[in-house]
Design an enzyme around this catalytic site. Structure first.
Site, short mmCIF file in Angstrom:
data_model
loop_
_atom_site.label_atom_id
_atom_site.label_comp_id
_atom_site.label_asym_id
_atom_site.label_seq_id
_atom_site.Cartn_x
_atom_site.Cartn_y
_atom_site.Cartn_z
N ASP A 31 0.87 -1.17 0.00
CA ASP A 31 0.00 0.00 0.00
C ASP A 31 0.91 1.23 0.00
O ASP A 31 2.06 1.16 0.44
CB ASP A 31 -0.88 -0.01 1.25
CG ASP A 31 -1.64 1.29 1.41
OD1 ASP A 31 -2.31 1.70 0.45
OD2 ASP A 31 -1.55 1.89 2.50
N ASP B 34 -1.62 -0.97 6.18
CA ASP B 34 -1.78 -0.43 7.53
C ASP B 34 -2.80 -1.21 8.33
O ASP B 34 -3.08 -0.88 9.48
CB ASP B 34 -2.16 1.05 7.48
CG ASP B 34 -3.46 1.29 6.72
OD1 ASP B 34 -4.20 0.33 6.47
OD2 ASP B 34 -3.75 2.45 6.39
N ASP C 57 -6.64 -1.79 4.03
CA ASP C 57 -5.97 -2.85 3.26
C ASP C 57 -6.30 -4.25 3.77
O ASP C 57 -5.76 -5.23 3.26
CB ASP C 57 -4.45 -2.65 3.31
CG ASP C 57 -4.04 -1.32 2.73
OD1 ASP C 57 -4.43 -1.02 1.60
OD2 ASP C 57 -3.34 -0.57 3.43
#
Length: 645
Positions: free
Chosen positions: A338, A537, A541
């Site tokens: 991410d 995180d 996600d």
């Protein structure tokens, strides 16, 4: 006196033995050694046969055999046979054919091996157990008026209590700083080697060390709910979860034990009936086969490595939620990151500015104007000004126009800051130089704020989310670990994502993704690669992390969703620990393979030697137990090592 139960040779499904168990094994070994020495000495004394000559060896059989017998009975009740049963049968067989001293030697070496094994494997338990020792027992309670109420047990602290943490003290509970500034060594929680600055509003965690000034902390969690307690629980649960290799060996152990018993009986019968061996010699050879065919080294080969790897990771703020995930980390050859908060710092910073007149005056006046604002770009501008040591004067008549900007009076001058609409409302015409610069900055995915005084434009600022300092180095290090594909997945605009990924060296960059689209992308990666790690995180996600081979949560301190969702939890925001997690997985797989191949190969060699040319029982025991200890020591190598900075 506390009676410590005998734990038997450790099963793959058991946690490491305690130090108490190691001390028990050592006492048994010491008694057997003394009895064995006396018995061996009496063998050399010329005298008539006497029951007293057998007394020392009998004591050795009773003391050393008692724990073996107890473990055998317990496992028989569970409907399976243990390795201890094979050792006990071999020792009794040696006595039955007139070789009791060799049987005692077998018991001695087996007991010594158990003691050393318990001590060595206990190191992994101590590596985790030492974390709980970081929790102080008492705290200094502060009353509502700020007065000290004395020392109270940490277990009595509840959310809302305030405690004083003096320099050099450990923080007694998870909480938030309400007064004071200091630096906190939180390496026990996050693995960070550098103390972290803390001031009003910052979170602190139980077990961390206050290295600076005095802090007043408001407790936010009870002791049993603290981050430290949760870490210990996670690792203890991970120790109980087995890797695939452990599952296979667990299923294999019982039928193999039956096979060894049948094979040993066949060796005795064939030797006696087909090779003209005496019955005593045939039984002696069968007992030797029984010893060398026992899979002690094979059974311990996987847990010794897996538990050591889990303990190493936990020491450095990397929590594997089970042996299976450490094993899977070793299969990773593609990593998806991410962007926001994972590869980047997670909040905008002032990256560049264009001053049409004096640059320092532009920053000082605009930051002073933005000081009352809660906008994230305003906070970034104020932070940049303070880092340069600027003294910000007060702002009067402050006005915020949503979607446009802010205005106010600073040192008698009417200052404004915002977008092009704000400039138009102030009657300002943006110079071509500023327009050209703005186009360049927005092309890099940055946000631009224009500042001016009345109809005059003074300059402009650009803001963006920067890559973490170790992001590019982490990508290079992952290549060195055998990761062949690196993707960046983000919901941000393409320009912003491309700007961040430009210096990263990623193979694939995808922008504007919704959570379900990230899941689809991870599924496609799994179709192309053996193992895929999703690093995020732990919040937006989470679906993609669950879909990946392993999900790795970054900076999960205080984040419940990250700890619940991820398979591997990194307690700090240090990206290089992603590489170390995969490195530990690959090391663990290598060590397990080494242990398994060595165990099987050495056992096969000893079986061939014992069934063909024959081996003295004592030599067979030494070779067998020696291989077990070598396997354990090889696994314990995973306790050594640390993430490269």
């Amino acid at each position: 006196m506390e009676v410590i139960p005998y734990l038997g040779r450790m099963n793959v499904s058991e946690t490491p033995p305690s130090d108490d168990a190691a001390r028990l094994y050592l006492r048994v070994t010491l008694v057997v050694a003394i009895a064995m020495g006396v018995g061996a000495a009496l063998e050399w004394v010329p005298s008539e046969p006497s029951p007293w000559r057998w007394l020392p060896l009998g004591i050795a059989y009773l003391v050393g055999g008692a724990p073996i017998f107890r473990d055998t009975v317990e496992t028989l009740r569970e409907g399976r046979l243990s390795i201890d049963f094979l050792m006990g049968a071999a020792a009794l067989g040696a006595a039955a054919v007139g070789q009791p001293l060799e049987g005692v030697i077998l018991i001695f070496l087996f007991s010594l091996s158990n003691a050393l094994e318990a001590h060595a494997m206990g190191r992994t338990r101590r590596a985790i157990g030492s974390l709980m020792g970081l929790h102080p027992e008492e705290a200094t309670l502060i009353g509502e008026g700020g007065e000290e109420m004395g020392r109270v047990p940490v277990s009595a602290l509840v959310p809302g209590h305030r405690i004083r943490v003096r320099p050099g003290e450990r923080v007694a509970g998870d909480g938030r700083v309400v007064e004071g500034t200091s630096e906190i060594d939180q390496s026990a929680i996050t693995g960070e080697s550098v103390p972290v600055a803390k001031s009003r509003g910052d979170d602190v965690f139980a077990g961390t060390i206050n290295e600076g000034g005095t802090l007043i902390v408001e407790v936010t969690r009870r002791q049993e709910e603290s981050m430290l307690a949760r870490i210990v629980r996670l690792v203890e649960e991970a120790q109980e979860q087995r890797a695939p290799a452990q599952e296979f060996i667990d299923r294999f152990a019982h039928p193999y034990t039956l096979l060894v018993l049948g094979g040993s009986a066949a060796v005795a019968l064939v030797g006696w009936l087909a090779f003209d061996m005496t019955l005593a010699d045939a039984i002696y050879r069968a007992m030797t086969v029984l010893v060398v065919a026992s899979p002690c080294a094979l059974v311990i080969s996987t847990p010794s490595a897996i538990l050591s790897g889990i303990a190493n990771g936990a020491r450095h703020g990397i929590l594997f939620k089970g042996g299976a995930y450490l094993d899977l980390a070793g299969t990773i050859d593609a990593v998806a990151f991410d962007k926001t908060g994972t590869l980047t710092v997670g909040h905008p910073r002032l990256l560049d500015q264009l001053a049409l007149k004096d640059e320092s005056t532009l920053l000082r006046f605009t930051a002073a104007l933005e000081l009352p604002s809660e906008h994230h770009l305003a906070r970034a501008l104020v932070e940049a000004a303070r880092l340069e040591g600027a003294q910000l004067p007060p702002t009067r008549d402050f006005r915020a126009l949503p979607g446009k900007g802010v205005s106010g009076e600073v040192e008698g001058r009417r200052i404004w800051a915002g977008n092009r609409t704000m400039a138009e409302e102030e009657g300002a015409e943006i110079p071509s130089r500023v327009l050209t610069w703005t186009g360049e900055q927005t092309g890099l995915g940055r946000s631009v704020v224009v500042a001016g005084e009345g109809p005059e434009v003074l300059g402009a600022f650009s803001f963006g989310d920067e890559l973490k300092p170790d992001a590019a180095a982490t990508v290079r290090a992952l290549r060195g670990e055998g990761v062949r594909w690196i993707a960046v997945l983000s919901g941000d605009s393409p320009d912003a994502v491309r700007a961040v990924a430009a210096g990263l060296g990623a193979d694939e960059v995808l922008a504007g993704l919704l959570p379900d689209e990230k899941v689809d992308t991870v599924r496609k990666l799994k179709a192309d690669w053996r193992g895929v790690a999703m690093v995020g995180d732990g919040v937006n996600d989470a679906p993609a992390m669950v879909t990946a081979t392993i999900g790795i949560a970054m900076g999960a301190v205080g984040t419940d969703v990250a700890i619940e969702t991820a398979d591997v939890v990194l307690m700090s925001d240090e990206l290089h620990k992603v590489r170390y997690a995969i490195h530990l997985g690959k090391r663990a797989r290598r060590v397990v393979r080494q242990n398994v191949w060595f165990s099987v190969g050495w056992m096969a060699l000893l079986i061939i030697a014992a069934t063909t040319v024959g081996l003295p029982l004592t030599l067979a025991v030494v070779a067998h137990e020696g291989s077990t200890l070598l396997v354990i020591l090889n696994g314990l190598r995973l306790l050594v090592g640390r993430p490269a900075p």
